[in-house]
Structures are given as structure tokens and as C-alpha cells.
Design a protein around this motif. Structure first.
Motif, PDB file in Angstrom:
ATOM      1  N   GLY A 609       0.822  -1.207   0.000  1.00 33.23           N
ATOM      2  CA  GLY A 609       0.000   0.000   0.000  1.00 33.23           C
ATOM      3  C   GLY A 609       0.857   1.259   0.000  1.00 33.23           C
ATOM      4  O   GLY A 609       1.876   1.340   0.697  1.00 33.23           O
ATOM      5  N   TYR A 610       0.472   2.234  -0.791  1.00 33.65           N
ATOM      6  CA  TYR A 610       1.169   3.532  -0.829  1.00 33.65           C
ATOM      7  C   TYR A 610       0.145   4.619  -0.568  1.00 33.65           C
ATOM      8  O   TYR A 610      -0.936   4.631  -1.177  1.00 33.65           O
ATOM      9  N   LEU A 611       0.506   5.501   0.333  1.00 29.03           N
ATOM     10  CA  LEU A 611      -0.353   6.674   0.573  1.00 29.03           C
ATOM     11  C   LEU A 611       0.364   7.882  -0.018  1.00 29.03           C
ATOM     12  O   LEU A 611       1.498   8.203   0.355  1.00 29.03           O
ATOM     13  N   ASP A 740      -8.153   8.022   9.315  1.00 30.66           N
ATOM     14  CA  ASP A 740      -8.102   7.184  10.507  1.00 30.66           C
ATOM     15  C   ASP A 740      -6.732   6.532  10.582  1.00 30.66           C
ATOM     16  O   ASP A 740      -6.198   6.050   9.574  1.00 30.66           O
ATOM     17  N   SER A 741      -6.178   6.499  11.773  1.00 40.30           N
ATOM     18  CA  SER A 741      -4.828   5.949  11.915  1.00 40.30           C
ATOM     19  C   SER A 741      -4.793   4.471  11.519  1.00 40.30           C
ATOM     20  O   SER A 741      -3.766   3.950  11.087  1.00 40.30           O
ATOM     21  N   ALA A 742      -5.951   3.794  11.649  1.00 37.59           N
ATOM     22  CA  ALA A 742      -5.998   2.369  11.264  1.00 37.59           C
ATOM     23  C   ALA A 742      -5.728   2.197   9.777  1.00 37.59           C
ATOM     24  O   ALA A 742      -5.162   1.195   9.346  1.00 37.59           O
ATOM     25  N   LEU A 743      -6.155   3.201   9.022  1.00 42.57           N
ATOM     26  CA  LEU A 743      -5.965   3.130   7.572  1.00 42.57           C
ATOM     27  C   LEU A 743      -4.502   3.349   7.193  1.00 42.57           C
ATOM     28  O   LEU A 743      -4.040   2.876   6.157  1.00 42.57           O
ATOM     29  N   LEU A 744      -3.820   4.073   8.084  1.00 39.33           N
ATOM     30  CA  LEU A 744      -2.459   4.471   7.736  1.00 39.33           C
ATOM     31  C   LEU A 744      -1.393   3.496   8.217  1.00 39.33           C
ATOM     32  O   LEU A 744      -0.230   3.642   7.870  1.00 39.33           O
ATOM     33  N   ARG A 745      -1.830   2.547   9.043  1.00 40.93           N
ATOM     34  CA  ARG A 745      -0.799   1.684   9.646  1.00 40.93           C
ATOM     35  C   ARG A 745      -0.105   0.826   8.588  1.00 40.93           C
ATOM     36  O   ARG A 745      -0.654   0.579   7.509  1.00 40.93           O
ATOM     37  N   SER A 746       1.116   0.383   8.947  1.00 40.90           N
ATOM     38  CA  SER A 746       1.867  -0.471   8.030  1.00 40.90           C
ATOM     39  C   SER A 746       1.083  -1.756   7.810  1.00 40.90           C
ATOM     40  O   SER A 746       0.400  -2.257   8.709  1.00 40.90           O
ATOM     41  N   GLY A 747       1.204  -2.268   6.632  1.00 35.70           N
ATOM     42  CA  GLY A 747       0.389  -3.441   6.254  1.00 35.70           C
ATOM     43  C   GLY A 747      -0.772  -2.987   5.403  1.00 35.70           C
ATOM     44  O   GLY A 747      -1.202  -3.700   4.512  1.00 35.70           O
TER      45      GLY A 747
END
Ligand code: ATP
Length: 880
Positions: A609-611, A740-747
Motif C-alpha cells: 500500500g502507498y499513501l 483514521d490511523s488504522a488506515l495508515l498503519r503499516s500493512g
């Protein structure tokens, strides 16, 4: 009756008495013509031939070289050295040839009967009569006619130097050809008379059929008792020069009787009168022993070197090798031929002695070879016989059953196993067939000789295919696989809902039984993977979207994505960004694409995933296009506002292919990212039409939007996210803080990439892209360059804005365009300073974001505000 015995030089000629009285009486001079020029024979003579007694009267002209000159030509043709006057009586003179003998093979023959000619007669009365006959001048294009004396005068005056009696080479050749053809016809008719079932093939006569009669025809033993075999008898038609020579040497009286008999006697006498040398083969001895026969040495040669046919070589002699252990050669006329024959037989014997092997140069088959082929032929004959009997006796069903049993038996005992991969599997197409076709096309283009070519839809490359019954050998992990493309005609067109192709196509894979565990299923997986990769490479990449205006279209044709060719030209080279960061991203992408083994080893789903975050116009979309172009992946642009439910989102995910980038742009604008639970039921923005009016169709209520953050989280990192492999998720946002921080976490989002304002290295790339300004082209110490470097950071300008300025000035001189850009940057810096350092573009961001939110999800904005009102309405209705 006056009988004259001419003094002939040859013995045979001595027996031709002349009846001069009868000669004078029995001719009508008006009917006489020259046997050579077919005109009235001026100054004519009568050739004395062996058939004179039977009434042969060959008159010919005896003129000089200014006329037809036939007698002279006749003598020249047979090289007759001299002629003498022999007898003269009562107006008849007899002239005889001198120095002519039948043994030299150059005996003159009568142009009418082909009998031997011994001389000629001059008949005075005939001459007087014939000389008065008128004939044409022999000179070409001269129309003069006259008797012999007139023509003589005419020739002296008009054509003193002409020589019409010379032989025209073209006509001579024609004549020789004519003679040859008649000889061929003679020989053929003789062959057919002697051997009615023989076939003449080139220079050879092949006899078929039983030869039990045991006719030792021309000394060659026939193949006894093998009805299926054919035997090469011998070469019967020799070269015609030789034939003619032989003919001349034969007795004239035989030939004069019957033309074809002459040829029969030739064939017969080739083995009787000519010199025959003999070599003997012994059964037991392994060496070649020359046995002492006085004139014809015998060679003892092992039995397996026996041949059962004879061969005539390119020379003028024949060599025969018979199963009685004899090698014989027949030499022709010359000493050279005899020497050649002897040499050949001797070298043949020497070769046997040294090599004890076949002598290929002689085009012989050895006995073992013959036996093998005749056995094989007999086996095939028996097989064909049995097959025809079975065909006649057994019904088709029984035959089919028998064939099946035989096939099974064959497969049981065979060391190979076979796999058929048909084009269609029942009603559906067999994907494996097409994959095999594509897989084999790689090597087919090199190995096969007959190929089919195709070019698929959305494809820019050609693919090669094997033609019918072409074979190809492939190796996999050291083992060999043989592929055959089988194309058969579809027999009867059975009833079908869809038209079936006329041909049934399939691939047959043949592998050794012992290699089976090696091939199945690993080889097939390998084929599928390779074919997918080839297909991907050969096809144009696609940009998919799920945006079709309504959720109702979701299941259209069972595929929720629509695609267009992906043609975005952005690459990492054109992307304006710090080079180090660019390299970092490229390395990360490369590791991912090549990391199949790593992901398998670590137990992670093969996805990443890339943000991408940053202000608008900083190149987030350009970065996605560059990524897709770099990896060669398809792009799935997921429009979240078009997805109603989490399950729909899952279905969309399931329908994406591997090697793809799944993009959700402006994710903060698409969904309420703080609510993990299902959303409240939305209230329609507009009142539904009244159901009382029957004329107005009631539109179905919009499906409730139940997509949640948790649904999105599962989409990116849940169990379903790994239903495919090698996929990249890219989210873009202008407000990373809203996520949301959940969306940004590694993985989920493994790499966060800030797409910021234009830096000086990025500016250089943009100037190169738009103005063609190469590194070092502008003096880096110049004020202009230093000014740009100083202003770009403080101006906080996006690459999109810089691009726009450069596009506007791209037609100007490079320094002028750069100066213009510097002006804009300075003005921007000035403005920022005046406004107290506030980022003007940041304000723009805020405004733009508000607009985006309002446009993209009007319902959502309405939902929240109106949800309470909706609730009240529902409660009121329930109270009533
Ligand atoms: N880093 C960049 N390198 C090269 N060109 C850029 C870059 N950033 C922007 N551009 C140019 O600006 C235009 C807009 O860029 P792009 O759409 O990629 O920005 P964005 O960040 O995705 O914007 P938004 O957030 O509004 O979608 C593009 O056509 C591109 O040519």
C-alpha cells in the motif's frame, strides 16, 4: 538371263547376284525418285543393296556440289574410302565399294530397306530418261526449273560459289531426333512384348508379379515367391549413340525383315555376344579370394554381400550380381569400357575386403537390408489385409470397441502418457488451451516451419501458433515434453445454442510416464503463469473504473469494471520530484514486483500500500501513472462513492486481476473515515413522487449507503485483500490528518509519500520537460539561476502551477521563459510576505476541498444534516 556376281569386299555381299536383264525391264522411270532428296534423280545411280532381289530399288542423284549431290553425301556418311568400276555390260556399269567391312561397324545401309549396300549401278537408259526430268534449282530462294543440263548451266552462271548440297546442322539434328524416337518406340514395344506387366521407369524396367516361370531374362534372377515385392530387373534402354553403334554392327539381313525384331536381338545379344567376365561369391568364406581362372578371375565374397538385382552404371557396360554368387560384367565395344568395368569390379571387391560394409557409391542394397524391408512390407501387407477383412466383417460399434481396447492396451504398454487439451470444454472455452497456445508461440516462432499468426484485441504484438499436426518439443526441469497441435473436422453439426467452429482443435501433450510427477501440475502451472505474463506484455494496459452513475449497473454482464486503454505518458523520468526520493520509490516498487519468493517466505499477502498525500497539483495522479508505467500494471480506479455496500466493495476487489494498481483518489472526500460501524439510513434529498398518481412511475429508492471504514479496512488488509496476488493499493489525499490511523498503519499503507511543493531539483526536471533545458545549459552561477533557486522554496508553488507557467512560455527563448518564471515566483514570494507568511495555495486547498466534498458526496453532506429530521418524520408516522 545375265547374272553378274559383283566383286564385293564383304563376305555377305558376295551372295547378292544381279539379274541385269530384269533390271532393265521392270522399271517405270517416271516413278523413280531419289531416296535421299526425293526429287528426280539427275545423273542417277541405283544402290545395290541386300534386298535387291526382293525388289528394292534405291535410286539416288549423282550430281556435283552445286546440286543435291546425294551419292557423295551417302559415301561421306559411311566414310567409304573408295569405289571401283567392277563390271560393265550392255549399258549397265557396276561400281563396288572398297575397304568396307561389316566388322568395322560402318557398313553402308540402304536408305529404303536398311539392308547392306555393296556398291551402285549406272544404268545408261535410266540416266538419259531421268536427266530430262525437270526439277528445281537447289539454291535457296531460286525458282529456276530445268532438266539436268539446263540446271548445270544455270548453276555455273547464277550460283558459281554456292554449295547447296552441304548438310544443314538443324535439319541433321531433327533427323537424328526422329531416329532416336523411333528407336525408343521400338524398344518399348519390344519390352512390352517380352514382359507385358513391366513398368518402364526412366532407364529401368521394373517387373511386378510372380516370376515362378523362372525365365532368366537377360541373366538376372527374379525374386521368387514374393508377390508383393517388385524387382528391379535391369536397365534396358541404353544411350542411343551406343544403340546406334551396336545396330550398325549387327547383321543387316535380320533387321531388314522386321524393325522390332532387330531390337529384340539387340537385347538378347547384349549378353550373348559381348565379353562377359565373371566373379564368384562363396557362401562361407569371409574374405575375398581371387580364384585362378585363366581369363576371368573369381572373387570369393561373403554371402551377406549378395545383391538381388543388377545395375547398369553410367558407363557403357552392365554389372550383375546374382544370388548364385556371381558378379558379371558385360563390356561393350571399346577397350576403355572394358578397363572401366574391370576397375569397378576390382575396387568393389577391394572395398569388401577392407570395410566389409555396404558400398554406398554403387547404390546397392545389401541382402540384410533387402530382407528387412521385404519383411516390413510383408507385415504391412498382412496388416492391410486384416484391416480390410475387419472392416468388411465387423459392425462399426464393434470396431469402435475394438479400437478402444487396442488403444488402451497400447497405452498400458507404452512408456508415454498423453494429455489432450481441447479448445472447448463442453460449452465453455478452455483457458488452458489458449494458455498453451500462447506458451508454445514463444518457441514456435523459432522451431516450427509452418505457423499461424494472430493479433488479439487490445494487443500490439503478434502471436505465433502451431499449424495442424505440427509438433514441438519443450523441456521442463530437464525432462522432455512433446506437443502436437491436432486439428480435425467436426463431423456432424449437432444442435447447439451457439455456432460451433467447423474444426475441433486440441493440443496433445506427450510425456514419459516416469516424468509424470514432475510435470503434473507444476508444468501446467508454469504454462499458465508464462502465458499470463506473455498476454500481459503483449496487450495494451488498461485503466478500469467502476463509475457508471448508478449502483444498478454493477452486475452488468457480470463484470463490475469497465476499461479503456491506459495511455498516461507520465514516467518517473518526467515526474518532478527530488531524485533521491524518486530512486527510493522505484527501488521499493522493484523489490515488490520481484518479491514473490520473499512474500511467500514471510507469509505475507503479496500486496503493498502507498499513501500519496500533499496539496492538489503536486503530482499524486502523475505518480500513480508513473508507477503503472514502471511496473507495467493495469490500473483500477475505484470510485468509492459508486459503491453501496461492503459486499459490493468485496466483489469489486475479487474481480481485479493480479499485477494491478488499485487506486482510491481523495479518500478523505469519499467516505466518513471516522465511523467504523454501518451508516444510518440516508434520507432522500428529494421527496419521492406521489404513489397516488398512477401515471407517474415510481422510481426505486436509492440503495442505502452502508459502506463503512471497517469495510474499507478489510478491503485493504482483510482476508479478502489476498484473494489475488501482486496488487498495489494507492490512496491519495490532500489531508492526511483527516484519515483514521488504522488506515495508515503499516500493512495497509506501507509507504507514505509526501507530494510537496515544487523544490529546486523538481523545478529543474520541469524546465527540462517543458523548455528542453538540459543540465548546464544555463549558467548555474548566473543571477537568473540563483534567483530561481532562492525563490522556488519560499514561493511554495505546486508543480502544476510551475508547469502552467512554463507551458505558456514554451515558445520563447529558454532564458526568457526562465526569467518569466522567476518574475512569477518573486511576485508570489512578495505576496506571501505581505500576507504574513500564510500559504496562499493552502487557502486554495481548503476552498477546493470543501467544493470537492460538496460535489462528490452531496448525499453524505445532506445525510448528516437531515438525518435528524428524517428520524422525526419516521417517529411521527409510527405514532399515527
Ligand atoms: N510532480 C510533478 N511532476 C510533473 N508534473 C506534475 C507534477 N505535479 C503536477 N504536475 C502536473 O500538474 C498536473 C496535475 O497534476 P496531478 O493531477 O498529478 O496532481 P495531483 O496531486 O494528483 O492533484 P489532485 O490532488 O488535485 O488530484 C499534471 O498534469 C502534471 O502535468
Amino acid at each position: 538371263m545375265v547374272m553378274v556376281m559383283p566383286a564385293l569386299v564383304s563376305d555377305e555381299a558376295a551372295s547378292y547376284p544381279l539379274d541385269l536383264e530384269n533390271l532393265k525391264m521392270d522399271l517405270d522411270w517416271d516413278d523413280v525418285s531419289c531416296s535421299i532428296c526425293l526429287n528426280f534423280p539427275h545423273n542417277g545411280v541405283l544402290l545395290h543393296c541386300s534386298s535387291y532381289e526382293k525388289g528394292c530399288r534405291p535410286f539416288i542423284c549423282d550430281t556435283d556440289q552445286n546440286h543435291s549431290n546425294c551419292l557423295e553425301r551417302f559415301k561421306n556418311a559411311y566414310r567409304i574410302p573408295a569405289a571401283i568400276k567392277d563390271t560393265s555390260t550392255d549399258g549397265v556399269t557396276i561400281i563396288c565399294f572398297q575397304g568396307v567391312s561389316a566388322s568395322t561397324g560402318n557398313q553402308p545401309t540402304c536408305p529404303l530397306c536398311r539392308g547392306a549396300v555393296t556398291g551402285w549401278l549406272i544404268i545408261d537408259k535410266a540416266r538419259v530418261s531421268l536427266n530430262m526430268k525437270e526439277r528445281c534449282c537447289e539454291e535457296k530462294h531460286c525458282a529456276y526449273t530445268g532438266n539436268f543440263f539446263e540446271l548445270q548451266k544455270h548453276a555455273k552462271v547464277r550460283h558459281p560459289y554456292s554449295c547447296p548440297s552441304k548438310i544443314d546442322p538443324a535439319r541433321k539434328l531433327d533427323w537424328e531426333n526422329f531416329q532416336q524416337s523411333s528407336e525408343i518406340i521400338d524398344v518399348l514395344s519390344t519390352i512390352h512384348a517380352e514382359a507385358p506387366h513391366a513398368v518402364v521407369l526412366g532407364d529401368y524396367v521394373i517387373e511386378y508379379g510372380d516370376s515362378e516361370a523362372g525365365d532368366e531374362y537377360i541373366g538376372v534372377r527374379r525374386n521368387r515367391g514374393r508377390w508383393w515385392s517388385s524387382l528391379l530387373s535391369c536397365r534396358l534402354i541404353p544411350r542411343f549413340g551406343c544403340l546406334r553403334t551396336r545396330r550398325r554392327s549387327s547383321h543387316g539381313d535380320d533387321r531388314s525383315r522386321h524393325g522390332s525384331i532387330a531390337d529384340v536381338s539387340y537385347i538378347g545379344e547384349a549378353f550373348s555376344s559381348l565379353d562377359v567376365r565373371e566373379y564368384r561369391f562363396a557362401e562361407t568364406d569371409d574374405g575375398v579370394v581371387q580364384t585362378g581362372v585363366s581369363t576371368a578371375p573369381s572373387l570369393v565374397i561373403p554371402g551377406h554381400y549378395r545383391w538381388e538385382f543388377s545395375c547398369r552404371f553410367i558407363f557403357n557396360f552392365d554389372i550383375f550380381i546374382t544370388d548364385t554368387g556371381h558378379v558379371r560384367y558385360t563390356s561393350c565395344n571399346t577397350i576403355d569400357d572394358q578397363r572401366n568395368a574391370q576397375k569397378l569390379v576390382e575396387s568393389f571387391a577391394a572395398n569388401l575386403l577392407i570395410n566389409k560394409a555396404k558400398i554406398g557409391a554403387f547404390l546397392f542394397l545389401d541382402r540384410k537390408g533387402m530382407e528387412f524391408w521385404t519383411s516390413l512390407a510383408s507385415l504391412m501387407g498382412v496388416f492391410a489385409f486384416c484391416q480390410s477383412i475387419l472392416h468388411a466383417l465387423l459392425p462399426p460399434e464393434l470396431r469402435f470397441a475394438a479400437t478402444t481396447v487396442l488403444q488402451r492396451a497400447f497405452l498400458c504398454f507404452s512408456s508415454y502418457c498423453y494429455y489432450d487439451i481441447t479448445e472447448t470444454d463442453g460449452m465453455s472455452t478452455n483457458e488452458l488451451y489458449h494458455s498453451v497456445q500462447l506458451y508454445l508461440s514463444r518457441s514456435a516462432s523459432v522451431a516450427a516451419t509452418h505457423l499461424s499468426l494472430s493479433r488479439g484485441l487490445n494487443s500490439s504484438a503478434f502471436t505465433f501458433g502451431l499449424s495442424s499436426h505440427d509438433r514441438l518439443v519443450d523441456t521442463f526441469r530437464g525432462a522432455t515434453a512433446t506437443w502436437e497441435h491436432v486439428v480435425t473436422q467436426r463431423q456432424a453439426q449437432t444442435f447447439s445454442w451457439r455456432p460451433l467452429p467447423e474444426e475441433k482443435r486440441s493440443f496433445t501433450l506427450r510425456i514419459k510416464k516416469k516424468d509424470k510427477p514432475l510435470f503434473v501440475p507444476a508444468y501446467l502451472d508454469h504454462i499458465m503463469d508464462t502465458a499470463t505474463e506473455l498476454r500481459r506484455r503483449s496487450q495494451d494496459r488498461l485503466l478500469y473504473t467502476n463509475s457508471r452513475g448508478s449502483a444498478g449497473g454493477m452486475e452488468s454482464r457480470g463484470f463490475p469494471w469497465e476499461s479503456v486503454p491506459f495511455k498516461h505518458p507520465s514516467t518517473f523520468e518526467t515526474l518532478a520530484m527530488d531524485p533521491e526520493r524518486k530512486q527510493l520509490i522505484m527501488a521499493d516498487l522493484r523489490d515488490f514486483a520481484e518479491g514473490k519468493a520473499f512474500y511467500e517466505k514471510t507469509g505475507r499477502a503479496w500486496k503493498r500500500g502507498y499513501l500519496l498525500y500533499g496539496p492538489p497539483g503536486t503530482g499524486k495522479s502523475s505518480m500513480i501513472a508513473a508507477m503503472a508505467n514502471f511496473l507495467g500494471y493495469d490500473v483500477y480506479d475505484l470510485e468509492l462513492t459508486e459503491v453501496s455496500t461492503n459486499s459490493e466493495l468485496r466483489k469489486l476487489l475479487m474481480k481485479t486481476t493480479s499485477k494491478s494498481i488499485i487506486v482510491i483518489e481523495d479518500i478523505d472526500c469519499s467516505i466518513n473515515l471516522t465511523n467504523r460501524g454501518p451508516k444510518k439510513s440516508p434520507t432522500p434529498l428529494i421527496d419521492p413522487p406521489s404513489t397516488e398518481d398512477p401515471n407517474v412511475a415510481v422510481a426505486p429508492a436509492a440503495a442505502p449507503k452502508t459502506i463503512t471504514l471497517s469495510g474499507l479496512l478489510n478491503f485493504t488488509d482483510g482476508l479478502w485483500s489476498c484473494c489475488g496476488s501482486e496488487r498495489i493499493f494507492v490512496f491519495t489525499t490532500n489531508h492526511v490528518e483527516k484519515l483514521d490511523s488504522a488506515l495508515l498503519r503499516s500493512g495497509r499503507m506501507d509507504m507514505h509519500i509526501l507530494m510537496g511543493y515544487c523544490s529546486f531539483p523538481a523545478l529543474k526536471i520541469l524546465m527540462k520537460n517543458y523548455l528542453g533545458l538540459e543540465d548546464g545549459e544555463l549558467d548555474e552561477k548566473s543571477d537568473l539561476w540563483a534567483g530561481l533557486a532562492a525563490a522556488i522554496d519560499e514561493a511554495e508553488i505546486t508543480p502544476a502551477d510551475v508547469s502552467e507557467i512554463l507551458i505558456k512560455n514554451r515558445r520563447r527563448e529558454k532564458p526568457a521563459a526562465a526569467a518569466e518564471l522567476l518574475e512569477v515566483l518573486k511576485a508570489r514570494v512578495e505576496k506571501r510576505r505581505k500576507e504574513g507568511g500564510k500559504i496562499s495555495s493552502g487557502e486554495g486547498v481548503e476552498v477546493e476541498e470543501e467544493e470537492k466534498r460538496a460535489l462528490d458526496s452531496p448525499k453524505e453532506s445532506g445525510q448528516d444534516t437531515e438525518s435528524d429530521g428524517g428520524k422525526e418524520a419516521v417517529a411521527a408516522a409510527a405514532a399515527l
